[in-house]
Design a protein around this motif. Sequence first.
Motif, mmCIF file in Angstrom:
data_model
loop_
_atom_site.group_PDB
_atom_site.id
_atom_site.type_symbol
_atom_site.label_atom_id
_atom_site.label_comp_id
_atom_site.label_asym_id
_atom_site.label_seq_id
_atom_site.Cartn_x
_atom_site.Cartn_y
_atom_site.Cartn_z
ATOM 1 N N UNK A 1 -13.080 9.487 1.468
ATOM 2 C CA UNK A 1 -12.979 8.669 2.694
ATOM 3 C C UNK A 1 -11.952 7.565 2.520
ATOM 4 N N UNK A 2 -12.033 6.932 1.366
ATOM 5 C CA UNK A 2 -11.120 5.819 1.092
ATOM 6 C C UNK A 2 -9.663 6.296 1.105
ATOM 7 N N UNK B 1 0.853 -1.187 0.000
ATOM 8 C CA UNK B 1 0.000 0.000 0.000
ATOM 9 C C UNK B 1 0.893 1.242 0.000
ATOM 10 N N UNK B 2 1.021 1.899 -1.174
ATOM 11 C CA UNK B 2 1.838 3.117 -1.222
ATOM 12 C C UNK B 2 1.200 4.237 -0.399
ATOM 13 N N UNK B 3 2.029 4.963 0.335
ATOM 14 C CA UNK B 3 1.490 6.081 1.099
ATOM 15 C C UNK B 3 2.426 7.283 1.061
ATOM 16 N N UNK B 4 1.832 8.450 1.120
ATOM 17 C CA UNK B 4 2.520 9.696 1.362
ATOM 18 C C UNK B 4 3.466 10.182 0.295
ATOM 19 N N UNK B 5 3.692 11.486 0.342
ATOM 20 C CA UNK B 5 4.754 12.140 -0.432
ATOM 21 C C UNK B 5 5.743 12.596 0.629
ATOM 22 N N UNK C 1 -2.681 5.774 -0.277
ATOM 23 C CA UNK C 1 -2.871 6.834 0.725
ATOM 24 C C UNK C 1 -2.052 8.040 0.258
ATOM 25 N N UNK C 2 -2.748 9.139 -0.149
ATOM 26 C CA UNK C 2 -2.017 10.239 -0.817
ATOM 27 C C UNK C 2 -0.961 10.920 0.043
ATOM 28 N N UNK C 3 -1.209 11.051 1.318
ATOM 29 C CA UNK C 3 -0.302 11.879 2.101
ATOM 30 C C UNK C 3 -0.287 11.522 3.581
ATOM 31 N N UNK C 4 0.800 11.886 4.229
ATOM 32 C CA UNK C 4 0.905 11.928 5.689
ATOM 33 C C UNK C 4 1.626 13.239 5.978
ATOM 34 N N UNK C 5 1.561 13.748 7.169
ATOM 35 C CA UNK C 5 2.173 15.064 7.415
ATOM 36 C C UNK C 5 3.647 14.964 7.817
ATOM 37 N N UNK C 6 4.058 13.922 8.505
ATOM 38 C CA UNK C 6 5.411 13.837 9.053
ATOM 39 C C UNK C 6 5.681 14.999 10.015
ATOM 40 N N UNK C 7 4.602 15.576 10.562
ATOM 41 C CA UNK C 7 4.762 16.723 11.469
ATOM 42 C C UNK C 7 5.645 16.349 12.646
ATOM 43 N N UNK C 8 6.567 17.262 12.975
ATOM 44 C CA UNK C 8 7.409 17.094 14.166
ATOM 45 C C UNK C 8 6.943 18.061 15.255
ATOM 46 N N UNK C 9 6.277 19.144 14.813
ATOM 47 C CA UNK C 9 5.764 20.141 15.742
ATOM 48 C C UNK C 9 4.246 20.190 15.557
#
Length: 419
Positions: free
Chosen positions: A404-405, A323-327, A353-361
């Motif tokens: 949603x998907x 399952x590919x996810x994120x840029x 899954x198009x994206x994830x944030x990878x937020x650190x803050x």
Amino acid sequence: MITEPLIAINSLDAVVEDVVATTDFIDIHTHLFSPSLGSLGLWGIDELLTYHYLEAELFRFSPIAPEQYWTLTKTQRADLVWKTLFVDNTPLSEAARGVVAVLSALKLDTSAKTLDPLRAYFRSRNIDEYIPHVFRLAGITHAVMTNDPLDPEETALWIRGVEPDPHFPAAMRIDRILNHWSAHHAVFAVQGYAVDSNGNGTSMKEVRRFLADWISRMKPVYMAVSLEDTFLFPVDDVRTRLFREAVLPTCREFHLPMSLMIGVRRQINPALRLAGDGVGRADMRAVQNLALEFPDNRFLISMLSRENQHELCVMARKFRNLLPFGCWWFLNNTSIVEEMTRERLEMLGASFIPQHSDARILEQVIYKWRNTRRTVGAILAQSYKLLAADGRSVTRDEIQRDVNRLFRTNFENWIQRAG
Ligand code: FIX
Ligand code: ZN
């Protein structure tokens, strides 16, 4: 029988934008921490400005030497980043624009000459009220953490007992085990597990016991590792054996997906510390071999190099346990997110899954998801227009189902049905 009205082609932009704006997302990979993990969680203006993306940019504009920069206090570093990138120069980069977007979303001055008035605002926040406020502004319901069972500071907190937080699911990050066994295997002994430096004897069984114990402590939604661009599988080393004899069997036993984030070159410039990592194109036969050898394991896959994206789409068409996810990271820029999302829709439909944030803050989720909604929303609307032009219009419900998907159920199903 479709009863809902079909959306006219020239209304698609507005309807898609509205559906994307009103749907809460799941952020499947962050470096945020629930309040019960205390000071591990970063937030506020000084943390936002000393984010390693901005530090990398600071060293391009400021004459300060990295060694000298690290002698400054965090407040002094933040002041220097603000002055250099936001006052003496125009904040044009994705990361710098992000800080401006956060300040404007919080209704704060985006072009203040000094940070003191902003610091007063953040000092006055109550974190238990502030987190839900930030999640609402970002339009997310969950932020999956990155939890390391060998990180001394974090381990101590978990062993003391951490209140699970439904909004911050855990993810067990095992880079130290898979990538730095020789440096970290000794920690196992400290925690009471009999392993040796070559992974022989009872090592694999003990690693499985270690992982099982930490799974019951953290209750992770997946296991994860980042891997260098030269990663190969299988090779004759302890990492291949750890994958084969400990990690992937444990994932199957506990129905956990394995997340592989591949293509980082750690510390190509150590003087920049966290900002010193780079990227390299990976040989994707490692992913191919893992997907083929372990059909009963589910993998979340994110490749760091732009040059690996097409191959990943092709690979995912061949192996449904991928399952590919994120840029990820250096790819999280509008121009590349557009390219990747368009290609993925064309080759995988809505099965990624198009994206994830990878937020650190904490506050970073605000701008990273605002950017994603803007970019992915436009690409999605474009796809529906092409479909309409090809002879099939869609309803709002269908758009809602796809959104949603992409941003919820692909992930929810993957973690529920793993192994
Ligand atoms: O390995 C990772 O999870 C990376 O995301 C981090 O190491 C990296 O520093 C980062 O923050 C990227 O956005
Ligand atoms: Zn990350």
